[in-house]
Design an enzyme around this catalytic site. Structure first.
Site, PDB file in Angstrom:
ATOM      1  N   CYS A 141      16.542 -69.727 -13.948  1.00 30.41           N
ATOM      2  CA  CYS A 141      17.495 -70.917 -14.397  1.00 30.41           C
ATOM      3  C   CYS A 141      16.412 -72.070 -14.473  1.00 30.41           C
ATOM      4  O   CYS A 141      15.879 -72.507 -13.473  1.00 30.41           O
ATOM      5  CB  CYS A 141      18.402 -70.762 -13.373  1.00 30.41           C
ATOM      6  SG  CYS A 141      19.131 -69.297 -12.548  1.00 30.41           S
ATOM      7  N   CYS A 192      16.648 -74.819 -11.632  1.00 30.56           N
ATOM      8  CA  CYS A 192      16.718 -74.501 -10.394  1.00 30.56           C
ATOM      9  C   CYS A 192      15.510 -74.519  -9.336  1.00 30.56           C
ATOM     10  O   CYS A 192      14.267 -73.972  -9.910  1.00 30.56           O
ATOM     11  CB  CYS A 192      17.511 -73.153 -10.125  1.00 30.56           C
ATOM     12  SG  CYS A 192      17.732 -72.838  -8.368  1.00 30.56           S
ATOM     13  N   CYS A 205      35.615 -69.943  -7.738  1.00 33.46           N
ATOM     14  CA  CYS A 205      35.132 -71.264  -7.946  1.00 33.46           C
ATOM     15  C   CYS A 205      33.907 -71.111  -8.964  1.00 33.46           C
ATOM     16  O   CYS A 205      33.085 -70.494  -8.842  1.00 33.46           O
ATOM     17  CB  CYS A 205      34.314 -71.508  -6.529  1.00 33.46           C
ATOM     18  SG  CYS A 205      33.417 -73.124  -6.621  1.00 33.46           S
ATOM     19  N   CYS A 238      33.492 -70.195   1.502  1.00 25.51           N
ATOM     20  CA  CYS A 238      32.968 -69.997   0.092  1.00 25.51           C
ATOM     21  C   CYS A 238      31.610 -69.281   0.139  1.00 25.51           C
ATOM     22  O   CYS A 238      30.914 -69.675   1.052  1.00 25.51           O
ATOM     23  CB  CYS A 238      33.043 -71.224  -0.543  1.00 25.51           C
ATOM     24  SG  CYS A 238      32.412 -71.122  -2.375  1.00 25.51           S
TER      25      CYS A 238
HETATM   26  N1  SAM Z   1      21.795 -67.530  -6.875  1.00 21.48           N
HETATM   27  C1  SAM Z   1      22.934 -67.830  -7.095  1.00 21.48           C
HETATM   28  C2  SAM Z   1      23.530 -68.314  -8.562  1.00 21.48           C
HETATM   29  O1  SAM Z   1      22.663 -68.580  -9.344  1.00 21.48           O
HETATM   30  O2  SAM Z   1      24.645 -67.942  -8.546  1.00 21.48           O
HETATM   31  C3  SAM Z   1      23.712 -68.877  -6.028  1.00 21.48           C
HETATM   32  C4  SAM Z   1      23.037 -70.127  -5.841  1.00 21.48           C
HETATM   33  S1  SAM Z   1      22.787 -71.141  -7.224  1.00 21.48           S
HETATM   34  C5  SAM Z   1      21.518 -72.463  -6.564  1.00 21.48           C
HETATM   35  C6  SAM Z   1      24.400 -72.139  -7.135  1.00 21.48           C
HETATM   36  C7  SAM Z   1      24.353 -73.102  -8.347  1.00 21.48           C
HETATM   37  O3  SAM Z   1      23.870 -74.178  -7.963  1.00 21.48           O
HETATM   38  C8  SAM Z   1      24.141 -72.699  -9.792  1.00 21.48           C
HETATM   39  O4  SAM Z   1      24.784 -72.103 -10.595  1.00 21.48           O
HETATM   40  C9  SAM Z   1      24.000 -74.194 -10.437  1.00 21.48           C
HETATM   41  O5  SAM Z   1      25.273 -74.565 -11.092  1.00 21.48           O
HETATM   42  C10 SAM Z   1      23.614 -75.016  -9.346  1.00 21.48           C
HETATM   43  N2  SAM Z   1      22.404 -75.841  -9.423  1.00 21.48           N
HETATM   44  C11 SAM Z   1      21.043 -75.282  -8.957  1.00 21.48           C
HETATM   45  N3  SAM Z   1      20.221 -76.201  -9.205  1.00 21.48           N
HETATM   46  C12 SAM Z   1      20.577 -77.150  -9.675  1.00 21.48           C
HETATM   47  C13 SAM Z   1      20.233 -78.614  -9.972  1.00 21.48           C
HETATM   48  N4  SAM Z   1      19.045 -78.947  -9.878  1.00 21.48           N
HETATM   49  N5  SAM Z   1      21.212 -79.530 -10.390  1.00 21.48           N
HETATM   50  C14 SAM Z   1      22.351 -79.211 -10.194  1.00 21.48           C
HETATM   51  N6  SAM Z   1      22.948 -77.903  -9.689  1.00 21.48           N
HETATM   52  C15 SAM Z   1      22.206 -77.088  -9.844  1.00 21.48           C
HETATM   53 FE1  SF4 Z   2      19.276 -69.168 -10.649  1.00 24.89          FE
HETATM   54 FE2  SF4 Z   2      18.451 -70.705  -8.673  1.00 24.89          FE
HETATM   55 FE3  SF4 Z   2      20.632 -69.094  -8.317  1.00 24.89          FE
HETATM   56 FE4  SF4 Z   2      18.285 -68.071  -8.644  1.00 24.89          FE
HETATM   57  S1  SF4 Z   2      19.037 -69.355  -7.064  1.00 24.89           S
HETATM   58  S2  SF4 Z   2      20.028 -67.490  -9.601  1.00 24.89           S
HETATM   59  S3  SF4 Z   2      17.160 -69.534  -9.877  1.00 24.89           S
HETATM   60  S4  SF4 Z   2      20.443 -70.736  -9.811  1.00 24.89           S
END
Ligand code: SAM
Ligand code: SF4
Ligand code: DTB
Length: 332
Positions: free
Chosen positions: A70, A73, A201, A141
Protein backbone atom coordinates in the site's frame (compact mmCIF):
# COMPACT_ATOMS: atom_id res chain seq x y z
CA UNK A 1 -32.12 17.65 -14.84
CA UNK A 2 -31.32 18.44 -11.24
CA UNK A 3 -28.98 15.63 -10.19
CA UNK A 4 -28.83 17.10 -6.69
CA UNK A 5 -32.49 16.68 -5.87
CA UNK A 6 -33.06 13.34 -7.55
CA UNK A 7 -31.26 11.17 -5.02
CA UNK A 8 -32.80 10.09 -1.77
CA UNK A 9 -30.35 10.03 1.10
CA UNK A 10 -28.65 6.79 2.01
CA UNK A 11 -31.57 4.55 2.75
CA UNK A 12 -32.28 2.23 5.60
CA UNK A 13 -35.52 1.04 4.10
CA UNK A 14 -35.85 -2.53 2.80
CA UNK A 15 -36.63 -1.31 -0.72
CA UNK A 16 -33.45 0.46 -1.55
CA UNK A 17 -33.84 3.59 -3.67
CA UNK A 18 -31.64 4.47 -6.59
CA UNK A 19 -27.90 4.30 -5.89
CA UNK A 20 -25.70 7.37 -6.01
CA UNK A 21 -24.12 7.95 -9.39
CA UNK A 22 -20.60 9.37 -9.48
CA UNK A 23 -22.03 12.34 -11.42
CA UNK A 24 -24.49 13.09 -8.64
CA UNK A 25 -21.72 12.98 -6.05
CA UNK A 26 -19.49 15.20 -8.19
CA UNK A 27 -22.42 17.64 -8.36
CA UNK A 28 -22.39 17.78 -4.55
CA UNK A 29 -18.63 18.43 -4.50
CA UNK A 30 -19.13 21.21 -7.07
CA UNK A 31 -21.70 23.13 -5.00
CA UNK A 32 -20.80 26.55 -3.64
CA UNK A 33 -19.17 25.90 -0.25
CA UNK A 34 -21.98 27.54 1.76
CA UNK A 35 -24.65 25.50 -0.03
CA UNK A 36 -22.74 22.26 0.49
CA UNK A 37 -22.24 23.01 4.18
CA UNK A 38 -25.90 23.92 4.61
CA UNK A 39 -27.00 20.62 3.09
CA UNK A 40 -24.51 18.64 5.15
CA UNK A 41 -25.53 20.37 8.37
CA UNK A 42 -29.21 19.86 7.64
CA UNK A 43 -28.69 16.13 7.14
CA UNK A 44 -26.40 15.97 10.17
CA UNK A 45 -28.93 17.65 12.48
CA UNK A 46 -31.73 15.43 11.22
CA UNK A 47 -29.77 12.34 12.20
CA UNK A 48 -27.30 13.21 14.99
CA UNK A 49 -26.62 15.50 17.92
CA UNK A 50 -24.56 18.22 16.18
CA UNK A 51 -22.57 18.92 19.35
CA UNK A 52 -21.58 15.34 20.13
CA UNK A 53 -18.34 13.81 18.85
CA UNK A 54 -17.24 10.29 19.73
CA UNK A 55 -13.68 9.81 20.96
CA UNK A 56 -12.08 6.64 19.71
CA UNK A 57 -8.63 5.45 20.72
CA UNK A 58 -6.49 3.52 18.28
CA UNK A 59 -3.83 1.01 19.24
CA UNK A 60 -1.39 -0.80 17.00
CA UNK A 61 -1.43 -4.31 18.46
CA UNK A 62 0.97 -5.61 15.79
CA UNK A 63 3.20 -3.05 14.14
CA UNK A 64 5.25 -3.16 10.94
CA UNK A 65 6.64 -5.84 8.65
CA UNK A 66 3.54 -6.04 6.47
CA UNK A 67 3.96 -7.93 3.16
CA UNK A 68 1.49 -5.65 1.29
CA UNK A 69 2.61 -2.68 -0.84
CA UNK A 70 0.00 0.00 0.00
CA UNK A 71 1.67 3.20 -1.26
CA UNK A 72 0.52 5.30 1.69
CA UNK A 73 1.52 2.95 4.48
CA UNK A 74 4.53 3.27 6.77
CA UNK A 75 4.07 -0.35 7.92
CA UNK A 76 4.78 -2.04 4.59
CA UNK A 77 8.03 -4.01 5.03
CA UNK A 78 9.23 -2.86 1.63
CA UNK A 79 9.04 0.86 2.57
CA UNK A 80 12.06 2.23 4.40
CA UNK A 81 10.21 4.29 6.99
CA UNK A 82 12.01 3.38 10.21
CA UNK A 83 8.99 1.38 11.42
CA UNK A 84 10.26 -1.96 12.80
CA UNK A 85 8.58 -5.33 12.54
CA UNK A 86 7.42 -5.84 16.12
CA UNK A 87 5.78 -8.88 17.70
CA UNK A 88 2.11 -8.75 18.64
CA UNK A 89 1.38 -7.05 21.96
CA UNK A 90 0.31 -9.21 24.88
CA UNK A 91 -3.38 -9.41 25.74
CA UNK A 92 -2.69 -7.82 29.13
CA UNK A 93 -0.85 -4.84 27.64
CA UNK A 94 -3.69 -4.22 25.18
CA UNK A 95 -6.34 -4.39 27.90
CA UNK A 96 -4.30 -2.02 30.05
CA UNK A 97 -4.10 0.47 27.16
CA UNK A 98 -7.86 0.19 26.70
CA UNK A 99 -8.44 0.82 30.40
CA UNK A 100 -6.35 3.95 30.28
CA UNK A 101 -8.09 5.13 27.06
CA UNK A 102 -11.42 4.75 28.85
CA UNK A 103 -10.14 6.65 31.89
CA UNK A 104 -9.18 9.48 29.51
CA UNK A 105 -12.70 9.63 28.06
CA UNK A 106 -12.61 7.35 25.02
CA UNK A 107 -15.77 5.29 24.43
CA UNK A 108 -14.43 3.27 21.51
CA UNK A 109 -11.24 1.28 21.13
CA UNK A 110 -9.83 0.20 17.78
CA UNK A 111 -7.10 -2.44 17.50
CA UNK A 112 -5.01 -2.44 14.32
CA UNK A 113 -2.60 -5.05 13.01
CA UNK A 114 -0.20 -4.79 10.08
CA UNK A 115 -1.27 -8.02 8.48
CA UNK A 116 -2.36 -8.90 4.97
CA UNK A 117 -4.65 -11.39 6.67
CA UNK A 118 -4.58 -12.88 10.19
CA UNK A 119 -3.29 -16.41 10.71
CA UNK A 120 -5.58 -18.51 12.88
CA UNK A 121 -2.93 -18.75 15.62
CA UNK A 122 -2.71 -14.94 15.67
CA UNK A 123 -6.46 -14.53 15.77
CA UNK A 124 -6.80 -16.43 19.06
CA UNK A 125 -5.13 -13.74 21.23
CA UNK A 126 -7.04 -11.04 19.33
CA UNK A 127 -10.30 -12.76 20.31
CA UNK A 128 -9.20 -12.58 23.96
CA UNK A 129 -8.38 -8.86 23.54
CA UNK A 130 -11.81 -8.18 22.04
CA UNK A 131 -13.59 -10.04 24.87
CA UNK A 132 -11.71 -8.20 27.58
CA UNK A 133 -11.84 -4.74 25.99
CA UNK A 134 -15.56 -5.07 25.47
CA UNK A 135 -15.98 -6.20 29.09
CA UNK A 136 -14.59 -2.76 30.07
CA UNK A 137 -17.68 -1.22 28.45
CA UNK A 138 -15.89 0.11 25.40
CA UNK A 139 -17.21 -0.18 21.86
CA UNK A 140 -14.76 -2.44 20.02
CA UNK A 141 -13.33 -2.20 16.52
CA UNK A 142 -10.52 -4.14 14.88
CA UNK A 143 -8.67 -3.86 11.60
CA UNK A 144 -6.63 -6.96 10.83
CA UNK A 145 -6.62 -7.20 7.03
CA UNK A 146 -8.48 -9.66 4.82
CA UNK A 147 -10.50 -12.31 6.64
CA UNK A 148 -10.73 -15.99 5.74
CA UNK A 149 -14.06 -17.81 5.92
CA UNK A 150 -15.11 -18.27 9.54
CA UNK A 151 -12.87 -15.57 11.03
CA UNK A 152 -15.50 -12.80 10.96
CA UNK A 153 -17.86 -15.12 12.86
CA UNK A 154 -15.23 -15.76 15.53
CA UNK A 155 -14.65 -12.03 15.96
CA UNK A 156 -18.37 -11.40 16.22
CA UNK A 157 -18.70 -14.19 18.75
CA UNK A 158 -15.95 -12.61 20.86
CA UNK A 159 -17.97 -9.37 20.93
CA UNK A 160 -16.42 -7.26 18.17
CA UNK A 161 -18.81 -4.43 17.35
CA UNK A 162 -17.16 -3.10 14.17
CA UNK A 163 -14.63 -4.40 11.66
CA UNK A 164 -12.61 -1.70 9.88
CA UNK A 165 -11.61 -2.45 6.32
CA UNK A 166 -11.24 0.53 4.00
CA UNK A 167 -11.84 0.77 0.27
CA UNK A 168 -9.31 3.60 0.46
CA UNK A 169 -9.90 5.21 -2.95
CA UNK A 170 -11.91 5.13 -6.17
CA UNK A 171 -12.12 1.73 -7.91
CA UNK A 172 -10.19 2.96 -10.96
CA UNK A 173 -7.39 4.51 -8.86
CA UNK A 174 -6.92 1.61 -6.44
CA UNK A 175 -4.40 -0.22 -8.65
CA UNK A 176 -2.18 2.90 -8.72
CA UNK A 177 -1.86 2.75 -4.93
CA UNK A 178 -1.88 -0.98 -4.08
CA UNK A 179 -0.80 -3.88 -6.31
CA UNK A 180 -0.74 -6.82 -3.87
CA UNK A 181 -4.54 -7.12 -3.67
CA UNK A 182 -7.57 -5.79 -5.50
CA UNK A 183 -10.45 -3.68 -4.29
CA UNK A 184 -12.65 -6.70 -4.96
CA UNK A 185 -10.64 -8.56 -2.28
CA UNK A 186 -11.63 -5.77 0.13
CA UNK A 187 -15.30 -6.05 -0.89
CA UNK A 188 -15.18 -9.81 -0.30
CA UNK A 189 -13.96 -9.32 3.28
CA UNK A 190 -16.61 -6.65 3.85
CA UNK A 191 -19.28 -9.12 2.70
CA UNK A 192 -18.03 -11.65 5.27
CA UNK A 193 -18.11 -9.02 8.00
CA UNK A 194 -21.69 -8.21 7.05
CA UNK A 195 -22.86 -11.76 6.96
CA UNK A 196 -21.33 -12.40 10.39
CA UNK A 197 -23.61 -9.63 11.70
CA UNK A 198 -20.94 -7.05 12.54
CA UNK A 199 -21.09 -3.35 11.86
CA UNK A 200 -18.99 -2.25 8.93
CA UNK A 201 -16.39 0.50 9.35
CA UNK A 202 -15.25 1.38 5.84
CA UNK A 203 -13.82 4.57 4.44
CA UNK A 204 -10.79 5.86 2.64
CA UNK A 205 -7.90 8.26 2.30
CA UNK A 206 -7.94 11.57 0.49
CA UNK A 207 -4.92 13.52 -0.70
CA UNK A 208 -3.20 10.64 -2.53
CA UNK A 209 -3.18 12.48 -5.88
CA UNK A 210 -6.70 11.44 -6.83
CA UNK A 211 -8.95 13.77 -8.79
CA UNK A 212 -12.15 15.27 -7.37
CA UNK A 213 -14.10 12.84 -9.53
CA UNK A 214 -12.15 9.97 -7.96
CA UNK A 215 -12.91 11.29 -4.48
CA UNK A 216 -16.56 11.30 -5.56
CA UNK A 217 -16.12 7.74 -6.89
CA UNK A 218 -14.88 6.56 -3.49
CA UNK A 219 -17.82 8.20 -1.70
CA UNK A 220 -20.36 6.84 -4.21
CA UNK A 221 -18.92 3.32 -3.81
CA UNK A 222 -19.16 3.57 -0.02
CA UNK A 223 -22.68 5.03 -0.05
CA UNK A 224 -23.86 2.33 -2.46
CA UNK A 225 -22.72 -0.56 -0.29
CA UNK A 226 -25.92 -2.31 0.69
CA UNK A 227 -26.48 -1.68 3.52
CA UNK A 228 -24.25 1.35 3.70
CA UNK A 229 -21.46 1.31 6.32
CA UNK A 230 -22.36 2.31 9.87
CA UNK A 231 -18.95 3.94 10.21
CA UNK A 232 -16.97 5.86 7.59
CA UNK A 233 -13.43 6.97 8.42
CA UNK A 234 -12.21 9.80 6.22
CA UNK A 235 -8.43 9.84 6.48
CA UNK A 236 -6.23 12.64 5.23
CA UNK A 237 -3.04 11.10 3.84
CA UNK A 238 -0.19 11.34 6.34
CA UNK A 239 2.80 11.75 4.04
CA UNK A 240 5.33 9.49 5.74
CA UNK A 241 8.97 9.75 4.57
CA UNK A 242 10.04 6.51 2.90
CA UNK A 243 6.58 5.75 1.44
CA UNK A 244 5.96 6.21 -2.30
CA UNK A 245 3.47 9.00 -1.50
CA UNK A 246 5.83 11.00 0.72
CA UNK A 247 6.11 13.86 -1.81
CA UNK A 248 2.44 14.01 -2.80
CA UNK A 249 1.11 17.57 -3.20
CA UNK A 250 -0.82 18.87 -0.22
CA UNK A 251 -4.58 18.79 -0.65
CA UNK A 252 -6.55 22.04 -0.31
CA UNK A 253 -7.95 21.79 3.26
CA UNK A 254 -11.35 22.99 2.03
CA UNK A 255 -11.45 20.04 -0.36
CA UNK A 256 -11.00 17.78 2.64
CA UNK A 257 -13.92 19.53 4.37
CA UNK A 258 -16.00 19.08 1.21
CA UNK A 259 -15.24 15.35 1.26
CA UNK A 260 -16.52 15.11 4.84
CA UNK A 261 -19.67 17.05 3.90
CA UNK A 262 -20.36 14.83 0.90
CA UNK A 263 -19.87 11.71 3.03
CA UNK A 264 -22.38 13.08 5.53
CA UNK A 265 -24.98 13.90 2.86
CA UNK A 266 -24.71 10.54 1.11
CA UNK A 267 -24.52 8.47 4.32
CA UNK A 268 -26.78 10.34 6.75
CA UNK A 269 -26.91 7.77 9.55
CA UNK A 270 -23.25 6.74 9.53
CA UNK A 271 -20.64 7.82 12.01
CA UNK A 272 -18.36 9.95 9.83
CA UNK A 273 -14.92 9.80 11.38
CA UNK A 274 -12.37 12.58 11.03
CA UNK A 275 -9.48 10.13 11.13
CA UNK A 276 -5.80 10.37 10.17
CA UNK A 277 -4.23 13.72 9.39
CA UNK A 278 -5.51 15.89 12.24
CA UNK A 279 -2.05 16.65 13.54
CA UNK A 280 -1.26 18.69 10.45
CA UNK A 281 -4.74 20.22 10.27
CA UNK A 282 -5.52 23.61 11.80
CA UNK A 283 -8.15 23.70 14.50
CA UNK A 284 -10.24 25.95 12.25
CA UNK A 285 -10.30 23.25 9.57
CA UNK A 286 -11.18 20.60 12.17
CA UNK A 287 -14.04 22.82 13.34
CA UNK A 288 -15.26 23.04 9.73
CA UNK A 289 -15.13 19.23 9.54
CA UNK A 290 -17.40 19.02 12.60
CA UNK A 291 -19.75 21.54 10.97
CA UNK A 292 -19.66 19.40 7.81
CA UNK A 293 -20.89 16.40 9.80
CA UNK A 294 -17.85 14.61 11.22
CA UNK A 295 -18.87 13.11 14.56
CA UNK A 296 -15.90 11.05 15.67
CA UNK A 297 -12.16 11.55 16.06
CA UNK A 298 -9.17 9.44 16.99
CA UNK A 299 -8.20 10.45 20.46
CA UNK A 300 -4.79 9.99 22.06
CA UNK A 301 -1.39 11.17 20.89
CA UNK A 302 -0.78 8.28 18.52
CA UNK A 303 -2.62 6.77 15.56
CA UNK A 304 -0.90 3.50 14.58
CA UNK A 305 2.64 4.67 13.89
CA UNK A 306 2.15 8.40 13.36
CA UNK A 307 1.19 11.26 15.66
CA UNK A 308 -2.20 12.68 16.58
CA UNK A 309 -3.05 15.82 18.61
CA UNK A 310 -2.52 15.25 22.34
CA UNK A 311 -5.43 14.74 24.67
CA UNK A 312 -5.14 18.15 26.39
CA UNK A 313 -5.29 19.93 23.05
CA UNK A 314 -8.38 17.99 22.06
CA UNK A 315 -10.05 18.73 25.39
CA UNK A 316 -9.37 22.42 24.85
CA UNK A 317 -10.69 22.29 21.28
CA UNK A 318 -13.88 20.47 22.34
CA UNK A 319 -14.39 23.07 25.11
CA UNK A 320 -13.93 25.97 22.73
CA UNK A 321 -16.47 24.45 20.33
CA UNK A 322 -18.94 23.37 23.03
CA UNK A 323 -18.60 19.76 21.88
CA UNK A 324 -19.25 16.89 24.25
CA UNK A 325 -18.21 13.25 23.99
CA UNK A 326 -20.62 10.65 22.68
CA UNK A 327 -21.45 7.42 24.50
CA UNK A 328 -21.14 4.10 22.64
CA UNK A 329 -24.17 3.28 20.50
CA UNK A 330 -23.96 -0.43 21.20
CA UNK A 331 -25.73 -0.35 24.54
CA UNK A 332 -23.09 -1.40 27.07
N1 SAM B 1 -3.51 -4.06 7.57
C1 SAM B 1 -4.88 -3.80 7.70
C2 SAM B 1 -5.49 -3.22 6.44
O1 SAM B 1 -4.78 -2.69 5.60
O2 SAM B 1 -6.72 -3.28 6.33
C3 SAM B 1 -5.23 -2.89 8.86
C4 SAM B 1 -4.34 -1.72 9.19
S1 SAM B 1 -4.20 -0.45 7.95
C5 SAM B 1 -2.87 0.51 8.57
C6 SAM B 1 -5.69 0.51 8.21
C7 SAM B 1 -5.91 1.73 7.37
O3 SAM B 1 -5.02 2.77 7.77
C8 SAM B 1 -5.67 1.66 5.88
O4 SAM B 1 -6.71 1.04 5.18
C9 SAM B 1 -5.59 3.13 5.51
O5 SAM B 1 -6.88 3.61 5.20
C10 SAM B 1 -5.07 3.79 6.79
N2 SAM B 1 -3.73 4.37 6.60
C11 SAM B 1 -2.56 3.70 6.56
N3 SAM B 1 -1.54 4.55 6.36
C12 SAM B 1 -2.07 5.79 6.26
C13 SAM B 1 -1.52 7.07 6.02
N4 SAM B 1 -0.21 7.26 5.84
N5 SAM B 1 -2.35 8.14 5.99
C14 SAM B 1 -3.68 7.95 6.16
N6 SAM B 1 -4.26 6.76 6.38
C15 SAM B 1 -3.46 5.68 6.42
FE1 SF4 C 1 -1.43 -2.12 3.65
FE2 SF4 C 1 -0.32 -1.04 5.77
FE3 SF4 C 1 -2.55 -2.53 6.08
FE4 SF4 C 1 -0.22 -3.64 5.44
S1 SF4 C 1 -0.67 -2.54 7.31
S2 SF4 C 1 -2.19 -4.04 4.47
S3 SF4 C 1 0.76 -2.12 4.14
S4 SF4 C 1 -2.38 -0.59 4.98
C1 DTB D 1 -8.62 4.20 9.61
O1 DTB D 1 -9.39 4.40 8.66
N1 DTB D 1 -7.64 5.02 9.97
C2 DTB D 1 -6.90 4.47 11.07
C3 DTB D 1 -7.72 3.21 11.43
N2 DTB D 1 -8.68 3.14 10.38
C4 DTB D 1 -7.04 1.95 11.65
C5 DTB D 1 -5.45 4.25 10.74
C6 DTB D 1 -4.71 5.52 10.40
C7 DTB D 1 -3.26 5.20 10.21
C8 DTB D 1 -2.42 6.41 9.94
C9 DTB D 1 -1.00 6.07 9.72
C10 DTB D 1 -0.30 5.48 10.91
O2 DTB D 1 -0.39 6.02 12.03
O3 DTB D 1 0.43 4.49 10.73
Amino acid sequence: MDTLEKHPQCPDSPSRPQPWSVDAVVALFDLPFADLMFRAQTVHRENHDPNAVQRSTLLSIKTGGCPEDCGYCPQAARHDTGVDNEPMMSVDAVVEAARSAKANGATRFCMGAAWRSPKQRDLEPVLAMVRQVRALGLETCATLGMLKPGQAGQLREAGLDYYNHNLDTAPEFYGDIVSTRTQQDRLDTLAQVRSAGMNVCCGGIVGMGETRRQRAGLIATLANLDPCPESVPINHLVRVPGTPLENEDALDPLEFVRTVAVARITMPRAMVRLSAGREEMSEAVQALCFLAGANSVFYGDRLLTTGNPDVERDHALFDRLGIHGLEPATGH
